[in-house]
Motif scaffolding. Sequence first.
Motif, short mmCIF file in Angstrom:
data_model
loop_
_atom_site.label_atom_id
_atom_site.label_comp_id
_atom_site.label_asym_id
_atom_site.label_seq_id
_atom_site.Cartn_x
_atom_site.Cartn_y
_atom_site.Cartn_z
N ALA A 40 36.77 38.40 38.00
CA ALA A 40 37.40 37.33 37.23
C ALA A 40 36.57 37.09 35.97
CB ALA A 40 37.49 36.06 38.07
N THR A 91 43.05 35.27 41.16
CA THR A 91 43.31 35.86 39.86
C THR A 91 42.09 36.63 39.36
OG1 THR A 91 44.90 34.14 39.25
CG2 THR A 91 43.82 35.34 37.45
N ALA A 92 42.32 37.90 39.03
CA ALA A 92 41.23 38.77 38.60
C ALA A 92 41.79 40.14 38.26
CB ALA A 92 40.19 38.92 39.72
N THR A 120 47.50 38.08 38.52
CA THR A 120 47.48 36.69 38.07
C THR A 120 48.31 35.84 39.02
OG1 THR A 120 47.26 37.39 35.76
CG2 THR A 120 47.94 35.12 36.16
#
Length: 123
Positions: A40, A91-92, A120
């Motif tokens: 992230a 998310t990453a 996402t």
Amino acid sequence: QVQLVESGGGLVQAGGSLRLSCAASGRTFSSYAMGWFRQAPGKERELVAGISWSGSSTYYVDSVKGRFTISRDNVKKLVYLQMNSLKAEDTAVYYCAADPTGRYNLRISYDYWGQGTQVTVSS
């Protein structure tokens, strides 16, 4: 040596699911442990899940246990990461990686990397 290409990333709502795939090329794929990492913004790359060459042993970071499942198909040279109950903190950019030492649960052992796929999760 092995080349890795990820696919399956995208935008999903919190609570939803995604399945990432990693296609590998190279004759020695079935002897490598495989893993999925994520990074992230502003954070270090972390090992999310790892799987032994046979698929009989797996590793998961605590934050994804019970939600993510790693699997592999040595005939098709594919590795999967099934992600359920996704959260915003998932998310990453997700990377597929190969570990020629076979240890699957040690970040430092991974030597080969894909280009990454963005995941996402909107809250």
